[in-house]
Design an enzyme around this catalytic site. Structure first.
Site, short mmCIF file in Angstrom:
data_model
loop_
_atom_site.label_atom_id
_atom_site.label_comp_id
_atom_site.label_asym_id
_atom_site.label_seq_id
_atom_site.Cartn_x
_atom_site.Cartn_y
_atom_site.Cartn_z
N GLY B 71 0.40 -1.21 0.08
CA GLY B 71 0.23 0.21 -0.20
C GLY B 71 0.87 1.52 0.10
N GLN B 177 -7.86 0.68 4.69
CA GLN B 177 -8.59 0.58 5.77
C GLN B 177 -9.85 0.06 5.57
OE1 GLN B 177 -7.09 -0.69 8.79
NE2 GLN B 177 -5.44 0.20 8.18
N HIS B 199 -2.05 -7.64 2.90
CA HIS B 199 -2.19 -8.02 4.02
C HIS B 199 -3.27 -7.20 4.85
CE1 HIS B 199 0.09 -5.01 6.50
NE2 HIS B 199 0.47 -4.35 5.92
N THR B 235 9.99 -8.21 -11.09
CA THR B 235 9.19 -9.71 -11.57
C THR B 235 7.99 -9.34 -10.94
OG1 THR B 235 11.35 -10.76 -12.32
CG2 THR B 235 9.00 -11.78 -11.52
N CYS B 322 2.96 2.70 12.43
CA CYS B 322 3.76 2.59 11.46
C CYS B 322 4.94 3.53 12.17
CB CYS B 322 3.11 3.01 10.25
SG CYS B 322 3.22 2.01 9.10
#
Lengths: 132, 382, 405
Positions: B71, B177, B199, B235, B322
């Site tokens: 994100g 969220q 996630h 990749t 964070c």
């Protein structure tokens, strides 16, 4: 790249591979493309006295679609007159083989090869008539 | 000791059925999607199926999905990539954005952009009158989140988009969220770009996406092999992308059940919190996520309370993960006009579909104990 | 058709995850979930410990300090971060000229091109026909305002190993930041960053039996190298790279690099034997050429051109083996390999090249099968090829006037 079943069939079992005597008066040879472009197609047609294509052979250096395009046209050419042969359009080849847009040039090359072979043969015939 | 996980807005456990789908892609079917042999083609097919699943989750076409590694990357990509192809003008962000929107936005100042923030009200909702006033200056991009990670308050994105349209301004929203917690419809929201993350919805770490309106001309952040139609080289993380797609499909299927379960638990929690005289933030907003409760007790330090709860067997958060390296009070609460002391006490509970009423009940008991103990200590110190 | 077809000989495109690596990763996907930046609860702590262990393993493989390792989402991001990050940081003091090589990975080339659009100037060195850089040409490219040089350690298409010690020494002497893309090198060549004069080095996990979606950038501490972050946010990775870290992927990379460190010596010997067997077998075929230097080369790579056979039809013919024509990252296009063209190969030979890359799970039976397959299929395609016919008839193809189309 996903190839159509028809392309795969012609690629795995190419029809009419080989060479005809390019010096014979009833054989027309068309060689188009260039190694640097990734495709070289050699198409040969042989006509009978009635002007009908009785045999066609090819050799192609190129991708699967190029091989399939040339293999397919050798089948189509047999039994046609030169004028009928010259009418074969690349769109018909592309449609028959379900070529993706990036491979349309292979069908164009096959059409060009037919035209070149027909032109070669016609020039020989004109030459031989003049000689006669 | 089995710690109870109440920190689902930070990250979620990978769903077992998602893992099952991912494992073969790492081991036997490990191809690079760019390769043309069967390994590569199978990997490509897997990525494209996942793209469809992600697209369906937010009601767009698969071709509108650009996969990223996270994100954070999608937010950086949106903010920097969209502005990079516009003439410098005003760039608006809300005052409650995640740093991965704020920081790249501020970075655009070096390219001549005027960066301003849109206020929120005391409930943590975007102040649309303020936005209206700010839009008097020519604005290239508005980036504002759909659901706040701390308060869970949902933002009036459709209104923002309607205002933006009148000013021919692009809108990006960080919907990380919101996905999986409320219905998210890209077109109904009227935005031009939207960030999603795997996630947070039971998918693996390592995959995110930016959903793009086809009218948006965006500059890539990562250059190289030209993957993702040139918009995101590198990749593809095939296993993570497949997990992301599967998690999206599962989240959409179980959305109603999820909302039902978490909102009941959240209400149970907040009844208890009120009895303990907690301040609950954003509780009077128009709409909140069903799973999030953000609160504080006067004179109780949030970090201390979180640590105490952790010892008692409950994983909760103080502020966003964070920023939990720092001791700064939550910038979201400060933007809402909450006093610094109270903001420092903030604790976030974010529930998930495997939490139970018994866990909430046990949590309230532990919370009461810890709050009383900490308040007693403060009283002694005072 | 082999009973285990298709045989995977494309380890340079990506490797399978080693089962031991997968074992290590799974608990971190399922049980120890947690955001490593969440300091407040044990889920986060377990994740952080695992991340730091993995950082040590990555550092050990290349003899660096763990504090010099920054996680990224892969080598593409590492390359972008190193090149744009260092150039942006040092441009003001040093200048805006960059030196790189025409055969670098697209991630390097395109990052440098992006800087060119921002006003930098770049020199793309042409390698020698063997794929290696002439050091004198490198020296000659240096300008007073050269801020950065980027040269890959092992080439992804032809496997040649550049002399980065010599190049790095030249960079040091000229105060140039030196970045090395080592995505294709880990586990294949010994890397000792303690002694190598390299400032920044990019790594990838999925080329070394780790998972996709994770990589790392080495950023030297002594002397300290600074880079400007390219991704902003929560300030993870000491501010150099933001974004939630994928713990299981980091754990996977750590384990993959640990295995590489412990097993590379023995593994490389085994792979060299297989490669030589493949090389000898294929050299039996007429008009076959090896691309790139054979001595300064990792044993894992064999890149060969088969004259008079077109590349795509060749790939179709060998569909029972998984190989690349050109690099995996560019094979979606029909352009011939830019790397082979930079070596001076003709378009035709570039088109008809195959990269065989051998790895941990390749067997001798795989190699023997491949040799037989190639001999058989190339024979068939040459039967079809008008060029082969002309060559056999003694026609000099370079003198033919081709009808352009």
């Amino acid at each position: 790249m996903a190839y159509s079943d028809k392309v795969l069939d012609h690629y795995e079992n190419p029809r009419n591979v080989g060479s005809l005597d390019k010096n014979a008066s009833n054989v027309g040879t068309g060689m188009v493309g260039a190694p640097a472009c990734g495709d070289v197609m050699k198409l040969q047609i042989q006509v009978n006295d009635a002007g009908i294509i009785e045999d066609a052979k090819f050799k192609t250096y190129g991708c699967g679609s190029a091989i399939a395009s040339s293999s397919l046209v050798t089948e189509w050419l047999k039994g046609k007159t030169l004028d009928q042969a010259a009418e074969i359009k690349n769109s018909a080849i592309a449609e028959e083989l379900a070529l993706p847009p990036v491979k349309i040039h292979c069908s164009v090359l096959a059409e060009d090869a037919i035209k070149a072979a027909v032109a070669d043969l016609k020039s020989k015939q004109v030459g031989s008539k003049e000689a006669a | 000791m089995n710690t109870v996980f109440f920190d689902h807005n930070s990250t979620t456990a990978l769903l077992p059925e998602v893992l099952e789908l991912m494992l073969p892609l790492m081991k036997q079917q490990h191809g690079n999607p760019t390769s043309r042999h069967v390994f590569g083609r199978n990997a490509r097919d897997a990525v494209e199926l996942a793209r469809t699943q992600v697209a369906e989750a937010v009601g767009v076409q698969a071709s509108q999905v650009v996969f990223t590694a996270s994100g954070t990357e999608a937010n950086n990509f949106a903010v920097r990539g969209i502005t990079a192809n516009l003439d410098p003008a005003q760039l608006l962000i809300s005052s409650i954005e995640h740093p991965c929107v704020t920081r790249p936005a501020m970075h655009m100042r070096t390219s001549g952009w005027l960066v301003n923030t849109i206020n929120v009200d005391a409930q943590g909702q975007l102040d649309l009158a303020h936005l209206q006033a700010l839009l008097k200056v020519q604005t290239g991009l508005i980036s504002t989140m759909l659901a706040n990670n701390e308060t869970g308050v949902l933002q009036p994105l459709s209104e923002v988009s309607a205002m933006a349209r009148q000013h021919k301004t692009f809108v990006h929203t960080d919907a990380v969220q919101a996905l999986g917690k409320v219905a998210v419809d890209f077109n109904a929201l009227g935005v031009h770009a939207m960030t999603l993350s795997s996630h947070k919805i039971g998918g693996p770490l390592g995959a995110g996406a930016l959903i793009l309106d086809k009218r948006v001309d965006i500059q890539p952040l990562l250059l190289g092999g030209g993957q993702e139609k040139g918009l995101r080289s590198g990749t593809e993380n095939v296993a993570a992308i497949v997990g992301f797609g599967a998690a999206c499909a599962l989240a959409i299927n179980s959305l109603n059940a999820y909302q039902q379960l978490t909102s009941v638990l959240r209400d149970q929690l907040e009844v208890g919190l009120r009895q303990l005289n907690a301040n609950i933030f954003g509780v009077n907003s128009a709409k909140r996520l069903p799973n999030t409760s953000f609160f504080a007790f006067p004179n109780v330090e949030g970090e201390t309370l979180v640590t105490a709860l952790d010892k008692a067997g409950f994983a909760v958060a103080s502020g966003s993960a964070c920023s939990s390296d720092s001791n700064e009070p939550s910038h979201v609460l400060l933007a809402m006009g909450i006093e610094e002391d109270l903001a420092r006490g903030s604790v976030r509970v974010s529930l998930g579909q495997h939490n139970t009423a018994a866990q909430v009940e046990a949590f309230l008991v532990a919370l009461k104990q810890e709050v009383q103990r900490l308040k007693a200590m403060t009283a002694i110190a005072a | 058709m082999s009973d285990r077809a298709p045989i995977y000989l494309d380890y340079s495109a990506t490797t399978p995850v080693d089962p031991r690596v997968a074992e290590k990763m799974i608990p971190f996907i399922t049980e120890h979930y947690g955001n490593p930046a969440s300091r407040s609860h044990p889920y986060g702590w377990t994740a952080e410990k695992a991340v730091e262990n993995a950082r040590e393993e990555v550092a050990k493989l290349v003899n660096a300090d763990p504090r010099e390792i920054v996680w990224t989402s892969g080598a593409t991001e590492s390359n972008n971060l190193a090149i744009k990050g260092a150039a942006n940081f040092y441009a003001a003091t040093k200048g805006k000229h960059i030196i790189t090589v025409a055969t670098e990975h697209k991630a390097v080339i395109d990052a440098v091109r992006e800087l060119e659009r921002q006003g930098y100037e770049a020199t793309y060195l042409e390698p020698e026909p063997n794929g290696l850089i002439d050091l004198e040409k490198f020296k000659a490219a240096i300008r007073p305002d050269t801020v950065l040089a980027s040269v890959m350690l092992v080439n992804n298409e032809i496997g040649v190993i550049q002399d980065i010690t010599a190049i790095g020494d030249i960079c040091r002497a000229n105060n140039i930041i030196f970045h090395v893309d080592a995505a294709q090198a880990t586990g294949k060549v010994v890397i000792d960053l303690e002694s190598l004069p390299v400032d920044l080095m990019s790594f990838s996990a999925h080329k070394t039996y780790g998972p996709k979606g994770i990589g790392a950038l080495y950023v030297r501490r002594k002397p300290r190298i600074r880079i400007e972050a390219q991704m902003h946010g929560g300030g993870h990775e000491r501010g150099m790279r933001s974004g939630t870290l994928a713990t299981h992927q980091i754990v996977g990379m750590g384990e993959a690099f640990r295995i590489a460190r412990e097993e590379m010596a023995a593994e490389n010997e085994r792979i060299r034997m297989l490669r030589d067997r493949l090389l000898n077998g294929l050299m039996d075929i007429e008009e076959t050429y090896v691309n790139g230097d054979l001595d300064h080369r990792v044993p894992h790579n064999l890149n060969m051109s088969f004259n008079f056979v077109e590349g795509e039809s060749l790939i179709m013919a060998v569909k029972d083996i998984a190989v690349s024509s050109g690099s995996a990252c560019t094979s979606a296009s029909l352009e011939p390999s830019y790397v082979l063209r930079a070596l001076g190969r003709s378009d035709e030979l570039a088109h008809s090249s195959i990269r065989f890359s051998i790895g941990r799970f390749t067997t001798q039976a795989d190699v023997d099968y491949t040799i037989d397959l190639l001999k058989n299929k190339i024979g068939k395609l040459r039967e079809l090829s008008p060029l082969w016919e002309m060559f056999k008839d003694g026609v000099d193809l370079s003198k033919v006037q081709w009808a352009a189309h």
